[in-house]
Structure formats: structure tokens, C-alpha cells
Design a protein around this motif. Structure first.
Motif, short mmCIF file in Angstrom:
data_model
loop_
_atom_site.label_atom_id
_atom_site.label_comp_id
_atom_site.label_asym_id
_atom_site.label_seq_id
_atom_site.Cartn_x
_atom_site.Cartn_y
_atom_site.Cartn_z
N GLU A 163 -10.07 -5.12 3.57
CA GLU A 163 -9.71 -4.28 2.45
C GLU A 163 -8.64 -3.27 2.88
O GLU A 163 -8.81 -2.54 3.85
CB GLU A 163 -10.93 -3.54 1.92
N LYS A 164 -7.55 -3.27 2.15
CA LYS A 164 -6.50 -2.31 2.44
C LYS A 164 -6.84 -0.98 1.79
O LYS A 164 -7.30 -0.93 0.66
CB LYS A 164 -5.15 -2.83 1.92
N ILE A 165 -6.60 0.08 2.51
CA ILE A 165 -6.91 1.41 1.99
C ILE A 165 -5.72 1.92 1.19
O ILE A 165 -4.59 1.93 1.66
CB ILE A 165 -7.22 2.38 3.14
N ASP A 166 -5.99 2.33 -0.03
CA ASP A 166 -4.96 2.92 -0.87
C ASP A 166 -5.01 4.42 -0.66
O ASP A 166 -5.83 5.13 -1.25
CB ASP A 166 -5.22 2.57 -2.35
N LYS A 199 -3.05 6.73 -1.56
CA LYS A 199 -2.71 7.54 -2.72
C LYS A 199 -3.95 7.86 -3.54
O LYS A 199 -4.05 8.92 -4.16
CB LYS A 199 -1.66 6.81 -3.58
N LYS A 200 -4.89 6.92 -3.56
CA LYS A 200 -6.15 7.15 -4.28
C LYS A 200 -7.17 7.86 -3.40
O LYS A 200 -7.96 8.67 -3.88
CB LYS A 200 -6.74 5.82 -4.76
N ARG A 242 -13.47 10.75 -2.30
CA ARG A 242 -12.09 10.96 -1.89
C ARG A 242 -12.03 12.06 -0.84
O ARG A 242 -12.99 12.81 -0.64
CB ARG A 242 -11.23 11.33 -3.10
#
Length: 246
Positions: A20-23, A25-26, A108
Motif C-alpha cells: 500500500e502506497k502512503i498518500d 497529502k491525506k 492522520r
């Protein structure tokens, strides 16, 4: 310690596991002056400290120091030389907070300076006994050195908001989550950043390291221009808080 990381069925499971790639920005909460988001605090201690380097005037944005993980940190070495224009590159304490964003439905991270962290921790401790029932407005006010962040309790939630709040019942934040939000650069990448910033790398680092750093810069440039290679390190936009990580 073994070089083998998995065997048999475990190795097969690891092979087939989707990465899973970490976003980022989110993942990271980044607010402009006057903006806010609604959060739930999962505990009174969901924050951690780390050491970071930054020299915004030279285009070197906040990034973790790699000395604590046993690596030779090129940014520490550059700071120790006290070269003109790079004297502010020394490692400083920064703090990561984990908040549950009740509107996004995700946990987050928020990256804070020491002063910002002190304000936030004071607010968290003030309401520490009410965290299981109270949501907060997390808000930014001000810009640059006058930037402040605050947590204000929400006195009443609508039924649908209570459902969003309840989604995080029993959820805890593990240390690995904080680790996932930090992307330390390699020593060679650090030297490449210094090279781009005009630091006298040839006089400071080994010739093979300087050569590897130039190759890294070439890869970043190729990626920027649509070629193959390592993705370039993201730059902060003019709207980003210069105190923010990455």
C-alpha cells in the motif's frame, strides 16, 4: 539476526501481499490560516518526539535526522561545519501528533514545532478525562512564526457525527504508525540535497558519495521530466506552512 526474513507459507504470503502506497497529502493535516478540521483524540499520549533538519532558505525541507537510527547523517556533518548560510541546519526537536479525523474517517498526523506542541499538549491534558465523549475542532490561526494551532471542544454532535465519532471506539495508535509517517532520506539523498543547495560537498564528503549524489539528482530530474527513476523529493508549495514536515 538472520538475513532470511520469511520462510515457506510466510514467504508466499509476503510475496503476494499488496504494497500500500502512503498518500502523504491525506496522511498529514495541513491547514491554512483560519482553516480547521474536526478530530477525536484517541488518548492523551498520542504524540511522539523526533529530531529533524531543515533549511528553508536553501530548499531543504523538514526531514528526520538519521543519526538516531545509527546512520551517519550528512546534514549533521554539514551543520557542524557552520558554513555560511547553513548554520541553521542543526537537528531540532519536532513532534508528531496522531488525531482521528472524524470527517475523513482516518487517523492522520500533524507535525509540530516545540512551541506548537507545548500548546497542544496543554489542551489535551486539560480535557484528558473527556476524550472518550468529546470531539474537537483543530484550527490554525496566523502565518509563519505567528502560526498557532488550537483544540476547542465541540459541545454537541449531531446523530450522524456521533456515528463518525464512534467509529474510532477502541482504536489505538501504535508506534509503527508514527514511523510510517516519517520518510528519512538516505545519506546519499541528503548529500544530493546539499549539492542542489550549493553546499561545498566536494570539500566535505568522499568522492564516491559525491558521485552517487549527482547520480541521485539525475534520477530526480529524469522523474520530473517523465522519465523512469526515483520520484523526486516533493517540494513545499508557497501555501504550505514552513513549519510542516515534507
Amino acid at each position: 539476526m538472520s538475513i532470511i526474513t520469511a520462510k515457506g507459507k510466510d514467504a508466499k504470503a509476503s510475496l503476494n501481499k499488496k504494497v500500500e502506497k502512503i498518500d502523504f497529502k491525506k496522511l498529514y493535516i495541513r491547514l491554512k490560516d483560519g482553516e480547521s478540521c474536526r478530530v477525536r483524540l484517541l488518548s492523551a499520549e498520542d504524540y511522539c518526539e523526533y529530531l529533524a533538519h531543515a533549511s528553508y532558505a536553501n530548499g531543504i525541507y523538514t526531514q528526520p535526522c538519521i543519526k538516531p537510527i545509527g546512520e551517519k547523517c550528512a546534514l549533521c556533518e554539514a551543520s557542524d561545519l557552520k558554513a555560511k548560510g547553513f548554520d541553521g541546519l542543526y537537528a531540532k526537536k519536532r513532534y508528531l501528533f496522531a488525531f482521528a479525523d472524524i470527517d475523513m474517517g482516518e487517523i492522520r498526523l500533524f507535525d509540530a514545532t516545540k512551541g506548537q506542541a507545548q500548546q497542544l499538549i496543554a489542551g489535551i491534558e486539560q480535557y484528558s478525562e473527556d476524550l472518550e465523549t468529546v470531539a474537537f475542532v483543530f484550527k490554525r490561526t496566523g502565518n509563519k512564526v505567528e502560526t498557532n494551532y488550537s483544540l476547542s471542544p465541540i459541545l454537541r454532535l449531531k446523530a450522524e457525527d456521533k456515528e463518525k465519532f464512534g467509529k474510532f471506539d477502541g482504536v489505538t495508535v501504535e508506534p509503527e504508525f508514527f514511523e510510517s509517517g516519517l520518510q528519512p532520506r538516505t545519506r546519499i539523498q541528503q548529500i544530493a540535497l546539499l549539492m542542489q543547495a550549493g553546499f561545498p560537498v566536494a570539500q566535505t564528503y568522499a568522492a564516491d558519495e559525491v558521485k552517487a549524489a549527482q547520480a541521485q539528482i539525475d534520477e530526480w530530474e529524469a522523474a520530473k521530466n517523465g522519465g523512469e527513476g526515483v520520484k523526486p523529493i516533493p517540494k513545499a508549495s508557497e501555501d504550505d506552512n514552513p513549519d510542516s514536515v515534507f
